[in-house]
Write an enzyme that holds these catalytic residues in place. Structure first.
Site, short mmCIF file in Angstrom:
data_model
loop_
_atom_site.label_atom_id
_atom_site.label_comp_id
_atom_site.label_asym_id
_atom_site.label_seq_id
_atom_site.Cartn_x
_atom_site.Cartn_y
_atom_site.Cartn_z
N CYS A 382 0.83 -1.21 0.00
CA CYS A 382 0.00 0.00 0.00
C CYS A 382 0.87 1.26 0.00
CB CYS A 382 -0.99 -0.05 1.16
SG CYS A 382 -2.47 0.92 0.79
N HIS A 517 -3.64 -5.05 0.31
CA HIS A 517 -3.11 -5.59 1.57
C HIS A 517 -3.20 -7.12 1.60
CE1 HIS A 517 -2.62 -1.83 3.85
NE2 HIS A 517 -3.59 -1.39 3.09
N GLU A 519 -1.78 -9.10 3.51
CA GLU A 519 -1.67 -9.66 4.87
C GLU A 519 -3.02 -10.05 5.46
OE1 GLU A 519 -1.14 -6.51 4.00
OE2 GLU A 519 -1.68 -5.07 5.57
N1 GLN Z 1 -1.92 6.76 2.74
C1 GLN Z 1 -2.05 5.99 1.55
C2 GLN Z 1 -3.42 6.16 0.92
O1 GLN Z 1 -4.35 6.59 1.55
C3 GLN Z 1 -1.78 4.52 1.80
C4 GLN Z 1 -2.76 3.86 2.70
C5 GLN Z 1 -2.29 2.55 3.24
O2 GLN Z 1 -1.11 2.24 3.21
N2 GLN Z 1 -3.20 1.75 3.78
O3 GLN Z 1 -3.58 5.86 -0.24
#
Ligand code: GLN
Length: 544
Positions: A382, A517, A519
């Site tokens: 992410c 994600h 995970e």
């Molecule tokens: N801050 C980034 C976004 O909002 C990544 C978010 C995250 O890593 N969950 O896109």
């Protein structure tokens, strides 16, 4: 079969592992062929944990249907195979009040006085019943510790439901602590007695006590606890600290807790087959060698902030029969302290997890650059992917790019809100300071298409994957061409909007970063293909 409910409360102190104990009994019941679901009720006022700081609440777990939930739901999914968690499986006092207040404003209560009992408790009961629909057994965990003022409406709802459901359809399990007093050389049962007394004072009598302890509890003490708490001796379950949480299902099974539950509910079900849990524990304890992964983040003092990532790495270790040790490295220290770089130079792999906000991003990019230039297997998740892209553009292409999350006016917004990419004429939109940051979050499971011959497609063994998201910002598609020409390849696009899902570098042993994600869907029984492959690469590079 109508749903039977197991309520789980906690006593004496918090952090006894109520979620793990509840999930472990769920695993044993599932191993008997039963359909089990789990729900967490959190007594705090926030409507959901989505906006809460990881300092306060640890990780926010994201469900398939896009709910931002308590990290206990992560345990539920990791321990259960046949049930996925959803919006229905976590609710807070805030959510309950929000629903009741909306009804009140609509006039649903026809001018009546709206009260905690019955209106709030009715809403809680309604949510509990709904969460159990279609399941043989629903396990309902109540956050907090008995005696907390804020959990009282939940306890009262449980009391009422026990009366309504009767003994054949409800059971109360209470998790308590039996501390070992070293100076006296004894385990003490008094806190447990008091905790049960506290429960009784609000009309709740536990049927099962799960006694957490550091030291073994003697048979005498077990009998004593049973006597003082009115719980039958076989309902007093001993649960000493375990080396691995994945040993707990067998511990509970060995004390016949599943038999007690099935008898009570009049359920006939085959013996539990726990062989896959035994294998997980065997592989974990019989691992060969060790891999050290640097996890570069903001919350080094707080591993709970990255709970699912930690677990996914552990699972990948189990899968590869190798011990995985995580070294938490402060991203901010990498920015300011030249010595801190030593913490990542000797590791076998580097991982940059998700995150929000600018703090620590330069340090994370330093770690990414180090991994890229020194052939260290790297996994970006992410924010970790967004920073991998920014780092590449800055240091390989020499373009001062940024994310509009950190610099609203950057000349090269390679990461931005979709709404910022283009105006009606297809020109890059002018961003103003007062534009709303709160674009909609991409949340929950979404399909992605992987590019043929990409490393990622090989890892998954498929071109179509579904993974969970939680982010607002996206890679700006206008930069795909220059990025690919410079050697960073896009390996996946979202099926619906053709948004960049993942990037990788060819001439590197293993450099993969994903916008989603992975995970959240890793399980101890099998791991996750991406984490498994990451750890495998770390082993291979180390052995090469
Ligand atoms: N801050 C980034 C976004 O909002 C990544 C978010 C995250 O890593 N969950 O896109």
């Amino acid at each position: 079969m109508s749903t039977k409910f197991i309520f789980v409360t906690g006593g004496v102190v918090s952090s006894l592992g109520k979620g793990i104990a509840a999930a472990s009994i769920a695993a044993v019941l599932e191993a008997r062929g039963l359909k089990v679901t789990m729900t967490k009720m959190d007594p705090y006022i926030n409507v959901d944990p989505g906006t809460m700081s990881p300092f306060q609440h640890g990780e926010v777990f994201v469900t398939e249907d896009g709910a931002e939930t308590d990290l206990d739901l992560g345990y539920y999914e990791r321990f259960l195979r046949r049930s996925k968690m959803s919006k229905a499986n976590n609710f807070t006092s805030g959510r309950i009040y929000q629903t009741v207040l909306a009804k009140e404003r609509r006039g649903d209560y026809l001018g009546g006085t709206v009260q905690v009992i019955p209106h709030i408790t009715d809403e809680i009961k309604h949510k509990i019943r709904t969460s159990g629909e279609g399941y043989d057994i629903a396990i309902i965990e109540i956050g907090g510790t008995v005696g907390d003022i804020e959990s009282l409406p939940f306890m009262e709802a449980v009391r009422q439901m026990q009366v309504e459901l009767g003994r054949t359809h409800s059971l109360l399990m209470h998790l308590t602590l039996v501390p070992y007093i070293a100076s006296a050389g004894e385990s003490k049962t008094k806190p447990t007695q008091h905790s049960v007394k506290e429960l009784r004072s609000i009309g709740l009598q536990p049927d099962v006590l799960i006694c957490r302890s550091e030291q073994p509890i003697s048979e005498d003490n077990r009998q004593k606890i049973a006597l003082f708490t009115n719980v039958e001796p076989r309902g007093v379950i001993l649960c000493e600290d375990a080396q691995s949480i994945y040993q707990i299902p067998r511990r509970l099974y060995e004390q016949d807790l599943d038999d007690l539950i099935c008898e009570r509910f009049g359920i006939t079900a085959p013996e539990a087959d726990l062989s896959d849990w035994d294998k997980v524990v065997d592989d974990l304890f019989n691992s060969q060698g060790e891999i050290v992964v640097a996890m570069v983040g903001k919350y080094v003092e707080l591993p709970d902030a990255y709970k699912s990532v930690n677990e996914a790495l552990l699972h990948a270790g189990i899968h590869n029969k190798t011990k995985v040790s995580i070294r938490y490295v402060s991203a901010e220290a990498l920015e300011t302290d030249p010595e801190a770089m030593n913490q990542i130079t000797d590791v076998d792999a580097i991982l940059v997890p998700g995150g929000f906000g600018e703090r620590g991003t330069l340090g994370k990019m330093k770690a990414i650059q180090f991994a890229r230039e020194n052939n260290k297997p790297f996994l970006g998740i992410c924010l970790g992917m967004q920073l991998a892209v920014i780092e590449y553009v800055r240091n390989v292409l020499g373009i001062e790019a940024n994310s509009t999350e950190f610099d609203r006016k950057t000349a090269n917004p390679i990461i931005g809100l979709i709404t910022e990419w283009f105006d009606e004429k297809g020109e890059l939109q002018i961003r103003s300071d007062d534009s709303d940051l709160g674009g909609t979050m991409r949340l929950g499971a979404q399909e992605a298409e992987l590019v043929s011959n990409s490393k990622l497609a090989k890892i998954y063994g498929s071109h179509n994957i579904t993974e969970r998201h939680r982010h607002r910002y996206e890679m700006n598609n206008r930069y795909i061409e220059p990025l690919e020409n410079a050697g960073m390849k896009i390996s996946g696009y979202s099926a619906k909007q053709h948004l960049v899902e993942s990037v990788e570098i060819d001439n590197h042993p293993w450099f993969v970063a994903v916008q989603y994600h992975p995970e959240f869907t890793s399980s101890p029984r099998g791991g996750h293909p991406l984490f498994n492959s990451f750890i495998k690469a770390a082993i291979d590079v180390k052995q090469a």
